[in-house]
Write an enzyme that holds these catalytic residues in place. Structure first.
Site: not given
Ligand code: SIN
Length: 279
Positions: A102, A104, A254, A270
């Site tokens: 995907h 983000d 990723h 994150r």
């Protein structure tokens, strides 16, 4: 500051930088240019705290929150925790987040520009993260496929992703669903800073290619996802505690990978940088 490419198509290591110190504007301009050209930055051995992580992330652009608010740090709600660790009977972070390919927040009208992932604790084996260059994937497609998909659009769905990735959990609340309606994006997008094209796909999050019969949409999507995630466009990152990776969501995908989550702890922080509407 020294820059050492990691692979020819994706990734560059930024060396001799301590992110606890404020970065000079001219150095940050080099970092930003390196991100535009290499799509993924690696800073090793960074002992930053949450405040320093947020401060460096904000240099890229404003930061976004996350619809799963229970995994945001109280003092620094820009920090989203990914982890298998439980404290006082509750998970401290989202476990098994992003175990599929995907980019983000592609389920938002204005998806994320990029993300900064800081490794606090990592398992001694496995738990790696794969990254793939969507510029390289687009450029390697044959001319006929490029012409076919260039005008097409796809529907991205957070509810669809959540239902597949977290089928064992309580479903999204009405408020969470209302905050994440399905959105439409081009299958091929233009990098707003370099003008380079890239393939814009994804596994569970992309529901369908619009305007095609269901079986044709599913077949084309499967073919494009398989192509996009081929190892020839990819880099597999073996994490060390202290690593900070910065990636460009406008031209990469990723996927995190499983590990022995009974034996080992994995704690990652994150931050997610706001982006603009794909075109
Ligand atoms: C993600 O941000 O999608 C997860 C990456 C990881 O945990 O390695």
């Amino acid at each position: 500051m020294r820059l050492e490419p990691i692979t020819p198509h994706i990734g560059i290591e930024v060396q001799d930088i301590d992110l606890r110190e404020p970065m000079a504007d001219e150095d940050f301009a080099k970092v930003r240019a390196a991100l535009n050209h290499h799509s993924l930055l690696l800073f090793r051995n960074q002992r930053i705290d949450e405040g320093q992580h947020v401060a460096f992330s904000r240099r890229f652009d404003p930061l976004l929150g996350h619809v799963l608010k229970q995994f945001l740090k109280q003092q620094h709600p820009e920090v989203y925790v990914l982890s298998n660790v439980r404290e006082n009977g509750a998970p401290i972070g989202n476990h098994k987040e992003g175990w599929n390919w995907h980019s983000d927040l592609s389920y938002k009208t204005e998806p994320s520009l990029g993300a900064l992932l800081h490794a606090l604790e990592v398992p001694p084996v496995e738990g790696d993260t794969w990254f793939s260059s969507m510029h390289a994937a687009w450029e390697a497609l044959d001319a006929q496929t490029q012409a076919l998909i260039r005008p097409l659009r796809a529907t991205h769905s957070y509810a669809g992703y959540y239902g597949k990735a977290f089928a064992d959990r309580a479903p999204l609340s009405q408020a969470q669903k209302a905050a994440t309606p399905d959105v439409s994006h081009p299958l091929v997008r233009t990098h707003p800073e370099t003008g380079r094209l890239s393939l814009y796909v994804g596994e569970d999050v992309v529901k369908c290619i619009e305007g095609l019969p269901e079986h044709e949409s599913a077949a084309l999507l499967a073919r494009l996802n398989a192509h996009a995630t081929s190892e020839r466009f990819a880099y597999r990152h073996r994490w060390r505690a202290g690593d900070l990776l910065v990636w460009d969501n406008r031209c990469t995908m990723h996927r995190a990978t499983p590990y022995d989550d009974v034996a080992y702890r994995r704690v990652m922080h994150r931050t997610t940088v706001a982006g603009d509407r794909p075109f």
